[in-house]
Motif scaffolding. Structure first.
Motif, PDB file in Angstrom:
ATOM      1  N   GLY A 169       6.774   1.174 -10.320  1.00 58.96           N
ATOM      2  CA  GLY A 169       5.423   0.869 -10.794  1.00 58.96           C
ATOM      3  C   GLY A 169       4.422   1.971 -10.544  1.00 58.96           C
ATOM      4  N   ARG A 170       4.896   3.199 -10.355  1.00 60.24           N
ATOM      5  CA  ARG A 170       4.015   4.352 -10.117  1.00 60.24           C
ATOM      6  C   ARG A 170       3.773   5.120 -11.416  1.00 60.24           C
ATOM      7  NH1 ARG A 170       2.185   2.477  -5.383  1.00 60.24           N
ATOM      8  NH2 ARG A 170       3.733   2.543  -3.696  1.00 60.24           N
ATOM      9  N   VAL A 200       8.757   9.677  -3.644  1.00 57.12           N
ATOM     10  CA  VAL A 200       8.311   9.359  -5.003  1.00 57.12           C
ATOM     11  C   VAL A 200       7.898   7.892  -5.087  1.00 57.12           C
ATOM     12  CG1 VAL A 200       8.964   9.265  -7.441  1.00 57.12           C
ATOM     13  CG2 VAL A 200       9.821  11.128  -5.997  1.00 57.12           C
ATOM     14  N   ALA A 201       8.728   7.020  -4.531  1.00 56.21           N
ATOM     15  CA  ALA A 201       8.445   5.590  -4.574  1.00 56.21           C
ATOM     16  C   ALA A 201       7.179   5.230  -3.813  1.00 56.21           C
ATOM     17  CB  ALA A 201       9.633   4.812  -4.010  1.00 56.21           C
ATOM     18  N   ALA A 202       6.835   6.043  -2.814  1.00 58.40           N
ATOM     19  CA  ALA A 202       5.686   5.752  -1.954  1.00 58.40           C
ATOM     20  C   ALA A 202       4.407   6.440  -2.413  1.00 58.40           C
ATOM     21  CB  ALA A 202       5.994   6.164  -0.517  1.00 58.40           C
ATOM     22  N   SER A 203       4.422   7.091  -3.582  1.00 61.57           N
ATOM     23  CA  SER A 203       3.258   7.843  -4.065  1.00 61.57           C
ATOM     24  C   SER A 203       2.652   7.172  -5.290  1.00 61.57           C
ATOM     25  CB  SER A 203       3.664   9.277  -4.424  1.00 61.57           C
ATOM     26  OG  SER A 203       4.238   9.939  -3.306  1.00 61.57           O
ATOM     27  N   MET A 213       0.849  -1.198   0.000  1.00 64.49           N
ATOM     28  CA  MET A 213       0.000   0.000   0.000  1.00 64.49           C
ATOM     29  C   MET A 213       0.880   1.243   0.000  1.00 64.49           C
ATOM     30  SD  MET A 213      -2.956   1.105   2.730  1.00 64.49           S
ATOM     31  CE  MET A 213      -3.855   2.645   2.551  1.00 64.49           C
ATOM     32  N   SER A 214       0.525   2.243  -0.819  1.00 63.22           N
ATOM     33  CA  SER A 214       1.325   3.455  -0.905  1.00 63.22           C
ATOM     34  C   SER A 214       1.112   4.337   0.327  1.00 63.22           C
ATOM     35  CB  SER A 214       0.958   4.249  -2.161  1.00 63.22           C
ATOM     36  OG  SER A 214      -0.396   4.644  -2.117  1.00 63.22           O
ATOM     37  N   GLU A 215       2.146   5.112   0.666  1.00 60.29           N
ATOM     38  CA  GLU A 215       2.035   6.036   1.792  1.00 60.29           C
ATOM     39  C   GLU A 215       1.286   7.299   1.393  1.00 60.29           C
ATOM     40  OE1 GLU A 215       4.971   8.397   4.954  1.00 60.29           O
ATOM     41  OE2 GLU A 215       5.793   6.952   3.532  1.00 60.29           O
ATOM     42  N   TYR A 216       1.456   7.706   0.117  1.00 62.67           N
ATOM     43  CA  TYR A 216       0.798   8.917  -0.383  1.00 62.67           C
ATOM     44  C   TYR A 216      -0.030   8.586  -1.619  1.00 62.67           C
ATOM     45  CZ  TYR A 216       4.323  11.111   2.566  1.00 62.67           C
ATOM     46  OH  TYR A 216       5.112  11.460   3.631  1.00 62.67           O
TER      47      TYR A 216
END
Length: 332
Positions: free
Chosen positions: A180-181, A147-150, A1-4
């Motif tokens: 993969g964003r 960036v990776a978490a959005s 699950m993404s943080e942002y």
């Protein structure tokens, strides 16, 4: 699950907003409805000449981040300010809206950016922007973990004006796609498109950008055609998802296989169009990252834009989430 849900990258600008007549624009050689880049000397001159003003944290992508947070989304922001009075105002305002903002400020100069915005009786806004500290945004300000978490990283086309910012955006795109964003941008304004048409088209056609926001004038400028349908079909072919706003005529969202057209949300009183496109993007991306249909996303964008144009300033002064609940677009 993404943080942002959405990470926004943009020029961190404090807006100084005043009402003005069309004659004032003419007398001061201000291009109506455009974002005019100015130097420090002209910024001081226009500030001296403008009437009573309201100061509000702005900047296109910053407004979008604030809108997403107001809807209940998880938003982060990259933007450069100076460690000065306006910089402190900007940092306070965006953090108070619930947006994660950790970009290191400049210790001295150049000062925090500011934009003198003149709102004419028809609600149109003409922006005169001194970029100041914004020009120092660079690749070192891209926090890889954010960036990776959005789910989506969104940036404003205006970032192609400061020379180092485009390198920062390309770095963010590489990080996002490696995880993969998705990357998204707004074309910002027709004059911005004229300056960087080939580069914007390359971003889309190369796959560096997946989702593109434009208004009717911008998309026609991008493809150098007066025919709206021709421009839309070209944009559909060039990116994964294209969204075009048409003011009171509504908006259209287009993937390769799907088209959703929605009418504009009704308003009681047009006050100030500053931030309309920014808040539309906020509503749309909030819905998109929540897995909503294109029609739902466009309706959320229309609602957010309708709320902001009935007030002075580009950041929502009421809860957009409550507005969406009241409109039946979000469950309470």
């Amino acid at each position: 699950m993404s943080e942002y849900d959405v990470l926004c990258i943009g020029n961190a600008i404090v807006d100084i907003i005043a009402r003005a007549e069309d004659d004032f624009l003419h007398d001061n050689q201000i291009i109506k409805g455009a974002m005019n880049l100015i130097d420090a000397e002209r910024a001081e001159l226009l500030y001296e000449r403008m009437g009573p003003a309201v100061e509000a944290s702005g900047g296109s992508a910053g407004n979008t981040a604030a809108g997403i947070a107001s809807l209940g989304g998880r938003a982060a922001y990259f933007g450069k300010v100076c460690d000065d009075h306006l910089g402190a105002i900007y940092r306070h305002d965006i953090c108070a809206q619930g947006v994660a903002f950790d970009t290191a400020p400049l210790p001295q100069t150049p000062p925090t950016a500011r934009s003198m915005i003149f709102v004419t009786p028809d609600g149109e806004r003409s922006m005169n922007t001194y970029l100041g500290a914004c020009v120092e945004l660079g690749p070192e300000d891209i926090e890889e973990d954010k960036v990776a978490a959005s789910q989506v990283t969104y940036f404003e086309g205006y970032l192609w004006d400061p020379p180092r910012a485009k390198h920062a955006i390309r770095k963010a795109a590489e990080i996002a796609h490696a995880h993969g964003r998705q990357m998204s941008m707004t074309l910002s304004d027709p004059f911005c498109v004229d300056r960087y048409r080939d580069e914007f088209l390359d971003l889309m056609r190369s796959g560096a950008v997946d989702i593109v926001f434009a208004n009717e004038d911008e998309v026609k400028s991008l493809y150098q055609t007066a025919d709206f349908s021709t421009a839309c079909e070209a944009m559909r072919a060039d990116c994964r998802l294209a969204i075009v706003t048409r003011s009171e005529k509504g908006s259209i969202a287009m993937s390769k296989t799907e088209t959703a057209s929605v009418i504009a949300h009704e308003i009681d009183n047009l006050v100030d169009t500053t931030g309309a496109g920014d808040l539309y993007a906020a509503g749309f991306l909030y819905g998109y990252t929540a897995g909503r249909s294109l029609e739902d996303c466009a309706n959320l964008g229309s609602l957010a834009a309708a709320v902001v144009i009935q007030q002075i300033g580009p950041r929502p002064q009421v809860s957009l989430r409550q507005s969406a609940i009241d409109a039946g677009l979000v469950k309470g």
